[in-house]
Write a protein that holds these residues in place. Structure first.
Motif, PDB file in Angstrom:
ATOM      1  N   VAL B 209       0.953  -1.273   0.167  1.00 55.40           N
ATOM      2  CA  VAL B 209      -0.208   0.183   0.293  1.00 55.40           C
ATOM      3  C   VAL B 209       0.920   1.209  -0.151  1.00 55.40           C
ATOM      4  O   VAL B 209       1.840   1.738   1.125  1.00 55.40           O
ATOM      5  CB  VAL B 209      -0.355   0.299   0.893  1.00 55.40           C
ATOM      6  N   GLU B 210       0.794   2.437  -1.016  1.00 52.92           N
ATOM      7  CA  GLU B 210       1.386   3.617  -0.989  1.00 52.92           C
ATOM      8  C   GLU B 210       0.386   4.964  -0.601  1.00 52.92           C
ATOM      9  O   GLU B 210      -1.127   4.486  -1.554  1.00 52.92           O
ATOM     10  CB  GLU B 210       2.329   3.454  -2.105  1.00 52.92           C
ATOM     11  N   GLU B 211       0.541   5.211   0.217  1.00 50.49           N
ATOM     12  CA  GLU B 211      -0.619   6.734  -0.003  1.00 50.49           C
ATOM     13  C   GLU B 211      -0.119   7.651  -0.559  1.00 50.49           C
ATOM     14  O   GLU B 211       1.184   8.012   0.104  1.00 50.49           O
ATOM     15  CB  GLU B 211      -0.972   6.725   1.742  1.00 50.49           C
ATOM     16  N   ILE B 212      -0.460   8.042  -1.693  1.00 50.65           N
ATOM     17  CA  ILE B 212      -0.444   9.646  -2.299  1.00 50.65           C
ATOM     18  C   ILE B 212      -1.397  10.887  -2.247  1.00 50.65           C
ATOM     19  O   ILE B 212      -2.534  10.593  -2.175  1.00 50.65           O
ATOM     20  CB  ILE B 212       0.714   9.068  -3.489  1.00 50.65           C
ATOM     21  N   ASP B 213      -0.701  11.800  -2.414  1.00 48.23           N
ATOM     22  CA  ASP B 213      -0.723  12.751  -3.123  1.00 48.23           C
ATOM     23  C   ASP B 213      -1.467  12.893  -4.602  1.00 48.23           C
ATOM     24  O   ASP B 213      -0.468  12.678  -4.948  1.00 48.23           O
ATOM     25  CB  ASP B 213      -1.094  14.027  -2.933  1.00 48.23           C
ATOM     26  N   GLY B 214      -3.072  12.267  -4.632  1.00 45.91           N
ATOM     27  CA  GLY B 214      -2.776  12.379  -6.237  1.00 45.91           C
ATOM     28  C   GLY B 214      -3.159  13.417  -7.229  1.00 45.91           C
ATOM     29  O   GLY B 214      -3.205  13.220  -8.818  1.00 45.91           O
ATOM     30  N   HIS B 215      -2.921  14.432  -6.916  1.00 47.20           N
ATOM     31  CA  HIS B 215      -3.002  15.388  -7.507  1.00 47.20           C
ATOM     32  C   HIS B 215      -1.151  16.024  -7.821  1.00 47.20           C
ATOM     33  O   HIS B 215      -1.265  16.891  -8.562  1.00 47.20           O
ATOM     34  CB  HIS B 215      -3.722  16.752  -7.427  1.00 47.20           C
ATOM     35  N   ASN B 216      -0.465  14.995  -7.219  1.00 45.89           N
ATOM     36  CA  ASN B 216       1.028  15.518  -7.074  1.00 45.89           C
ATOM     37  C   ASN B 216       1.952  14.667  -8.379  1.00 45.89           C
ATOM     38  O   ASN B 216       1.618  13.020  -7.844  1.00 45.89           O
ATOM     39  CB  ASN B 216       1.429  15.344  -5.444  1.00 45.89           C
TER      40      ASN B 216
END
Lengths: 309, 271
Positions: B209-216
């Motif tokens: 699992v990776e959590e990211i900023d979906g606009h970055n």
């Protein structure tokens, strides 16, 4: 001014729930914001999220506990996606629960094939024991909702999207389970149009005005038990019928009536065999499928043959 | 302290990034144009998922063995914009979106090229992509099954049945990108049926699992480039209506039909 069938449903159910504490309203994320039932009866309103199969089985559990659950989603997500839940809970086990299925037929217009449902009546009718209602306009929709709430039977109620229709005049105290005949005074009528659903009823109203050789029988309930109850009265009207229904021919009301009246000629004006793959309005999509006034006029002309109607 | 006198010399990598950022801006304009069509469109979710779509297509557009599925099909406008800007479809979707005779329907239509699966009935795209991935594995190919879904969509049981199968059949060549914009048709996911402990849920099913900023875009590309042996769940925090200040973060932006003058204003003021 009338309101759409979907809005009529929400409003009527909200009113009924003041009188009947057993009524529960279930949505699966397609009821819209500020649902009137939620605002009036927040303890009996459940938006269960995007989970149609679970919603129907949960409604069955609520019915077993003595409640009268009304569950609403789009017809495709109920009749197709959750078909097995409906078969078992409503058909086989006859739980007293009601499905209110909007976006029937191709009323979703530009939303595309995933949001159209031309197969639901066939599927639900196959399961037995489920009342199927296709009300036309606000008044008839409200009455069907009241009848569903009073009945112990499971119900599948097919509605369209947001279009507004004026229901046909029905005698007071008359049930929506009764045929509604227009043009009964036409002694020489040779063809009886049978309308199922909102657009079909509108088409038949138009044909009735322009062609004095036809009678119009509007049917609201189209489950097998209801269709059987119409037979004697229909045979007194004519021996030639054209069923107009926004549905596939397979499993249509026309196909059921043809089996129930083998001595009669039963034709079908339906949505054919093409997939409704293109965008456009509800009317545009119907037109692509060959369902509409011009097509219906042609079909009536063909059925009338050289003698005409 | 920033050295404002530093001359910024783009590296090939930053050129690529800048190019992608330019594409996302053009895509947002197209989405706004589709919201200004006769039918309107699901603009809020389209603007939340568009950076993810552009990022994924930039990496896999030429990979014949990989299939990309937009399972949250109501954001078709974003997919059509992406396919158009990558030259995968010829016609500008904004010119006929939703119209009579157009295949650019309100939900993705497999009759269009490069759309492998018609979606819009939520949940179905996830097992389809898993099936593609399983097929690649059986054939000993290195293709991926990539699906972009919504956080509201995770309320469908089908998503979790697929996660179970992915773990059971060790389908590691699978990427599940969740556009966590927090909204759904009737309001906020957190109000209707919240998805708690999402990371732990996917980890329990054997995902990396990776959590990211979906606009970055940098974070999107970095996550897609990870070396891993497990299926990847990319939990992308996004904002509904991202880029249009008037609707950013507003769940009411789920679906909108806007006048042309508003569209022009929104396109000029894209953030």
């Amino acid at each position: 001014m009338s309101i759409s069938g979907r809005e009529s449903y929400k409003d009527e159910l909200t009113k009924l729930a003041f009188e009947n504490e057993r009524i529960i309203c279930i949505e699966a994320d397609l009821g819209g914001k500020k649902h009137p039932f939620e605002q009036s009866h927040p303890d009996r309103f459940f938006n269960l999220g995007i989970a149609e199969l679970a919603s129907i089985d949960i409604a069955a559990g609520l019915a077993e506990a003595g409640f009268i659950p009304f569950f609403s989603t789009f017809s495709s997500f109920a009749a197709l996606r959750a078909a097995e839940s409906i078969k078992l809970a409503m058909g086989y086990m006859e739980k007293n629960m009601k499905i209110v299925a909007a976006y029937g037929g191709v009323s979703g217009g530009w939303f595309g094939t995933t949001h159209h449902c031309l197969e639901d009546i066939a599927i639900i009718q196959t399961f037995q024991n489920i009342r199927i209602a296709c009300p036309h306009g606000e008044i008839e929709t409200r009455q069907v909702i009241r009848e569903a709430a009073q009945s112990q039977e499971p119900y599948y109620i097919r509605l369209a999207r947001n279009a507004v229709y004026d229901s046909l005049d029905r005698a007071e105290e008359s049930s929506c389970r009764e045929l509604l005949i227009e043009g009964a005074e036409r002694a020489n009528a040779k063809l009886c149009l049978i309308s199922v659903g909102e657009e079909a009823t509108e088409l038949c109203k138009t044909i009735l005005q322009e062609n004095d050789s036809v009678v119009h029988a509007h049917v609201c309930y189209v489950d097998l038990k209801s269709l059987k109850s119409y037979i004697d009265e229909l045979k007194q009207i004519s021996d030639t019928f054209l069923v107009v229904e926004e549905h596939r021919a397979t499993g249509s009301s026309a196909s059921a009536l043809a089996l129930l009246m083998p001595e009669c000629k039963v034709y079908s004006h339906d949505c054919g065999e093409k997939w409704p793959m293109y965008g456009g309005t509800h009317q545009d999509v119907l037109d692509y499928l060959g369902f509409g006034l011009a097509h219906l006029q042609q079909q009536i002309h063909f059925i009338g043959g050289t003698d005409g109607f | 302290m920033n050295n404002i006198d530093t001359v910024y010399e783009p590296t090939p990598q930053s050129e690529h990034l800048n190019n992608l950022l330019a594409i996302t801006k053009e895509a947002r304009k197209l989405i706004i144009d589709m919201a200004a069509s006769e039918t309107g469109c699901h603009i809020g979710g389209s603007l939340s998922v568009i950076d993810l779509l552009i990022g994924v297509y930039s990496k896999y557009v030429q990979d014949e063995n990989t299939r990309i599925v937009l399972s949250k099909g109501h954001t078709a406008a974003a997919l059509y914009a992406t396919l158009y800007l990558y030259g995968l479809i010829e016609d500008n979707p904004a010119e006929s979106y939703g119209q009579k005779g157009s295949l650019f329907t309100g939900h993705p239509n497999h009759k269009l090229p490069h759309i492998p699966f018609s979606t819009g009935s939520l949940g179905h795209g996830i097992p389809y992509a898993a099936g593609w991935a399983l097929g690649q594995k059986v054939k000993n190919l290195d293709g991926l099954g990539i699906v972009l879904g919504g956080d509201g969509e995770l309320q469908e049981g089908l998503c979790w049945e697929t996660a179970q199968i992915i773990q059971a059949k060790s389908i590691s060549n699978f990427i599940y990108i969740v556009d966590c914009n927090g909204g759904q048709n009737d309001g906020y996911v957190s109000d209707i049926s919240p998805i708690h402990n999402l990371r732990q849920r996917f980890e329990a099913f054997g995902f990396h699992v990776e959590e990211i900023d979906g606009h970055n875009m940098e974070q999107i590309l970095a996550a897609l480039a990870l070396n891993r042996e497990k299926p990847l769940a990319l939990l992308a925090t996004t904002i509904k209506g991202k880029g249009v200040a008037a609707i950013e973060g507003n769940p009411d932006s789920h679906y909108a039909k806007i006048p042309e003058r508003v569209a022009s204003k929104w396109k000029r003021s894209l953030l």
